[in-house]
Motif scaffolding. Structure first.
Motif, PDB file in Angstrom:
ATOM      1  N   UNK B 130       0.840  -1.202   0.000  1.00  0.00           N
ATOM      2  CA  UNK B 130       0.000   0.000   0.000  1.00  0.00           C
ATOM      3  C   UNK B 130       0.877   1.255   0.000  1.00  0.00           C
ATOM      4  N   UNK B 131       1.921   1.259   0.830  1.00  0.00           N
ATOM      5  CA  UNK B 131       2.833   2.408   0.858  1.00  0.00           C
ATOM      6  C   UNK B 131       3.595   2.552  -0.452  1.00  0.00           C
ATOM      7  N   UNK B 132       3.939   1.417  -1.048  1.00  0.00           N
ATOM      8  CA  UNK B 132       4.624   1.468  -2.344  1.00  0.00           C
ATOM      9  C   UNK B 132       3.695   2.063  -3.400  1.00  0.00           C
ATOM     10  N   UNK B 134       1.344   4.243  -2.845  1.00  0.00           N
ATOM     11  CA  UNK B 134       1.318   5.683  -2.561  1.00  0.00           C
ATOM     12  C   UNK B 134       2.539   6.368  -3.184  1.00  0.00           C
ATOM     13  N   UNK B 135       3.688   5.744  -3.044  1.00  0.00           N
ATOM     14  CA  UNK B 135       4.916   6.293  -3.624  1.00  0.00           C
ATOM     15  C   UNK B 135       4.804   6.415  -5.146  1.00  0.00           C
ATOM     16  N   UNK B 137       2.320   6.898  -6.972  1.00  0.00           N
ATOM     17  CA  UNK B 137       1.416   7.966  -7.410  1.00  0.00           C
ATOM     18  C   UNK B 137       2.164   9.170  -7.949  1.00  0.00           C
ATOM     19  N   UNK B 158      -4.826  -0.095  -2.640  1.00  0.00           N
ATOM     20  CA  UNK B 158      -5.342   0.673  -1.509  1.00  0.00           C
ATOM     21  C   UNK B 158      -5.036   2.164  -1.658  1.00  0.00           C
ATOM     22  N   UNK B 159      -3.851   2.470  -2.148  1.00  0.00           N
ATOM     23  CA  UNK B 159      -3.454   3.876  -2.274  1.00  0.00           C
ATOM     24  C   UNK B 159      -3.155   4.312  -3.709  1.00  0.00           C
ATOM     25  N   UNK B 161      -3.271   5.520  -7.288  1.00  0.00           N
ATOM     26  CA  UNK B 161      -4.274   6.253  -8.052  1.00  0.00           C
ATOM     27  C   UNK B 161      -3.963   6.261  -9.550  1.00  0.00           C
ATOM     28  N   UNK B 162      -2.983   5.520  -9.949  1.00  0.00           N
ATOM     29  CA  UNK B 162      -2.595   5.433 -11.356  1.00  0.00           C
ATOM     30  C   UNK B 162      -3.074   4.104 -11.924  1.00  0.00           C
TER      31      UNK B 162
ATOM     32  N   UNK C  18      -2.838  10.178  -1.767  1.00  0.00           N
ATOM     33  CA  UNK C  18      -4.165   9.568  -1.733  1.00  0.00           C
ATOM     34  C   UNK C  18      -4.906   9.847  -0.427  1.00  0.00           C
ATOM     35  N   UNK C  19      -4.152  10.046   0.642  1.00  0.00           N
ATOM     36  CA  UNK C  19      -4.770  10.147   1.957  1.00  0.00           C
ATOM     37  C   UNK C  19      -4.067  11.213   2.782  1.00  0.00           C
ATOM     38  N   UNK C  96      13.095   3.551  -3.292  1.00  0.00           N
ATOM     39  CA  UNK C  96      12.312   4.777  -3.108  1.00  0.00           C
ATOM     40  C   UNK C  96      13.114   6.020  -3.506  1.00  0.00           C
ATOM     41  N   UNK C 331       2.308  11.597   3.895  1.00  0.00           N
ATOM     42  CA  UNK C 331       2.018  11.272   2.490  1.00  0.00           C
ATOM     43  C   UNK C 331       2.218  12.517   1.607  1.00  0.00           C
TER      44      UNK C 331
END
Lengths: 361, 361, 361
Positions: B130-132, B134-135, B137, B158-159, B161-162, C18-19, C96, C331
């Motif tokens: 999930x954190x990956x 988010x990254x 995005x 979960x996070x 958006x792409x 996202x959040x 990352x 985030x």
């Protein structure tokens, strides 16, 4: 010509080594009256680069001339490799060689598909090199491969229909490294490019290493044998009784250059104009390191004006205390790598007409 | 339209396989009167490609049509993916699939951020998917992921958006591979794209493998069930009693296509028009290799005109002595991969209007 | 100006988290009347970015301003890094950070040579960092390096003649991460960029971690000490008696900001405006994980309006149940990383004049 002036890019503007001899590419270009042997380069179009026997003195010089033109900044380029994809397939990891090729591709505005470590990323798990070659047909336009097996070139060529550049095949050859070595020598002493080099400019070449099992050394010797007008003698310095290997036996017999094999580097060091050293440890896990008596440092009895070549990476066989001396040609040699590889790639991919200053097309 | 003619680039000009059947993309285009179902492609804009159930016969055919247009060279493109970054996140190494996607991105003038081996490069050390997500995005515009865990798609979504393209999730699915398989079949026999395929052109499909645990096989069957007008029968050949798996049970029940399961490949081989084979060893360390009796070679009793599909890489389940025969459709299948992935990427990233020859916009 | 309008690219259009808190870059730009301190950015041209001491309040704010301009989409760029090659040399793997830098380079139309894992790809087998620096001179225009040895910067700088960006050196520093942290704070509360921040806007900063051995924390504190007008107090929360470390002793003494060290996070948590947390486990194999009592979750007694920063990746020291809360600034912080690195790269490579909206040139 819709050009992008290289002067705008600092890529080439400061691409020089930090220490040791700094070689100007202009000297070589001027020595050739800025005439680049375009015909010799054109013979490489669409060809694979597998073995140094594909070259001769004329094509080695032509590749060096184009490398010098590219290094000189006095060149306009129209995105030479636009639309071309190069695959760098390194089944034996070598960041130095991989990045050098990839930098050359990017500077010519080509694109790169990178396989940094084919052994661990699963590409070779059970899959044959022939099948990998088939795959590469549709993924890219040129394949640059390093592989630990000497037979890899035959294997991948079963299906591969794209030009293949050998970036090191086991104990076989490393032809572009040898071109880089000779680019350094020709920049250092442009007279060496002639078939009738003036006698006082001819060089006595000493090679510390075992061409029979060391691919970079082997390829370097193979090209050296093509310069009988420039090389007066080759001395191989090795702890082995027969360091030459089968692949070089015939070329040595056919060459006009005298080749001697000795065991003691001290014996010949003060006579050598050029000393070529390699790092055994980098050739594979089963090789020994070079014996201490073959190591060079600032205290070694090098002739005044003598230069050291080393394909790098090095361990301690060439001491860092030589870096600041006039003997250090190895940094200049390394600095030429990207330009030589650009020269090869533009020729193989038949995009010479996108580089200005190459004479009539 | 500020176009870059593809004819200038040998990338597409010789992108064909070295051996076996060489399929012309023109046949499929001509069969469709060069009309590409643009509306079907537009439904993919902004969508993630996770599961073959997202497709239907119409969209599978439309993706194949665009792939054929791209492969045909008779197309002008205005840097379709200009300004777009694709992230290839391979938590399970697969050089073949990764390079195929990356080649597709580069040919459409997109850019690539590559994670060749997420398991060893530390990206997943303790960090949640999930954190990956988010990254990713903020790093790219589309994520192409392979992961050993079947649940990975839910986790990263979960996070994220792409748009996410599933390049293989554990024992789940591999939807773009199935599109590639069907592109090969539709090029081979364009009549298969019709809902009312002429009876003599309909095929009996044999599948050697276990769809329940092999994602590429499962995805291929899932698409096959969408072609009842073209597939008259599917025979699953497996040593397991129930090779189908839960995910396919309902689609099989709902499909008009007869599906039988047998144990002995010899029994049915001479009747099959298409034989799909996969290499178990490549699906993970815990899988067995295919039993010897399921292997195919030039001596196997294949029907005249029958073709073999294999998603590659192969071990020895399809012998190299089949490569030169008419049965070899697997090389042509592999050669279509980059074009199908281009077709998917241009659709997902909504850049169809930058490709000429797609009809009204 | 031959521009490519950023509006065409969804890269920047939806580059948000996202959040948690979603920070608009416009607030910071408006607070500064859209005047970016170009002179402060120009001091970075050609410079290496090694240590946070190279910055001051003015340059930190200027980098944040340019990052905000880039994030705002209200900017036209003329391929700022055209013709430039960045080498990402990660001798300690960090997907990352590596991808963040590479994304920044690609978005500015530069090119990337990637070394995803220098430790395993053989680049460092026996070769000195000094020799690697010499190699990089001719391969690229800027080097972005992460390395487990704190002394790596001195070593590579012996020969490297290109700007070097420190992406983490052992237990040393991680200056661009600290710039990213401050970019988040300045977007969150633009008044903090002033030397005379209104009293009610000044913040009490709590830091859970050990700056002495954690490079990201250390660099963050170093920059925080440059904002005495904005930070009224720093509370270090650590289980160690002396968590500060030598490198920060003098800056702390010279700063006007009060710094206290406590052991119990519960004691101070309700008073903190900003809580900075790091994940010890990601700093190296020899570090312990954070003790359970230092972990934050939705039940922690955080002040209303307080925000949490975390450089990510995280383990469980910040619970996912905080993600949906107003406390989640981490985030948004992560979402700013690519823009800050673009800002640094355009400044270091002296290409500010290719970005519109930066005022007079």
């Amino acid at each position: 010509m819709n050009t992008s002036n290289q002067e705008a890019s600092p890529l080439t503007s400061a691409a020089t080594n930090s220490k040791g001899q700094r070689l100007s590419p202009s000297a070589l270009l001027e020595y050739c009256d800025h005439k680049i042997d375009r015909e010799a380069l054109k013979t490489l179009a669409g060809q694979s680069i597998l073995h140094p026997r594909q070259f001769n003195r004329r094509s080695v010089v032509a590749i060096a001339q184009l490398a010098a033109l590219l290094e000189s900044r006095n060149v306009e380029m129209d995105k030479p490799l636009d639309g071309k994809i190069a695959i760098t397939a390194f089944f034996e990891a070598s960041t130095r060689t991989r990045l050098s090729f990839e930098s050359a591709v990017l500077r010519l505005d080509g694109k790169v598909l990178s396989v940094p470590d084919g052994q661990v990323t699963g590409i070779a798990k059970g899959e044959s090199l022939a099948d990998i070659g088939e795959m590469f047909n549709t993924y890219g336009d040129v394949v640059i491969m390093r592989h630990p097996d000497t037979n890899c070139l035959d294997e991948i060529s079963k299906n591969l229909q794209r030009p293949l550049i050998n970036a090191g095949n086991g104990s076989g050859h490393h032809p572009t490294q040898a071109l880089i070595d000779w680019y350094a020598l020709l920049k250092w002493r442009p007279e060496l490019c002639r078939s009738d080099c003036p006698p006082e400019k001819r060089v006595h070449l000493g090679i510390i290493g075992t061409p029979g099992s060391m691919r970079a050394v082997k390829s370097f010797v193979r090209l050296a044998l093509m310069f009988p007008g420039a090389v007066k003698k080759i001395t191989l310095i090795s702890e082995l009784a027969d360091p030459v290997g089968l692949d070089l036996t015939e070329p040595i017999e056919e060459s006009a250059i005298e080749l001697e094999i000795i065991n003691d580097v001290q014996e010949v060091l003060p006579e050598l104009d050029v000393v070529y050293v390699n790092s055994i440890a980098f050739l594979g896990d089963s090789y020994r390191k070079l014996d201490a008596r073959y190591k060079l440092d600032a205290g070694s009895r090098l002739k005044s004006g003598a230069v050291i070549l080393h394909p790098l990476a090095r361990n301690d066989e060439v001491s860092e205390n030589l870096d600041e001396t006039e003997h250090n040609l190895y940094f200049a040699q390394a600095a030429g790598a990207v330009f030589v590889r650009q020269s090869v790639l533009a020729s193989v991919l038949d995009r010479l007409d996108r580089i200005s200053g190459l004479g009539e097309s």
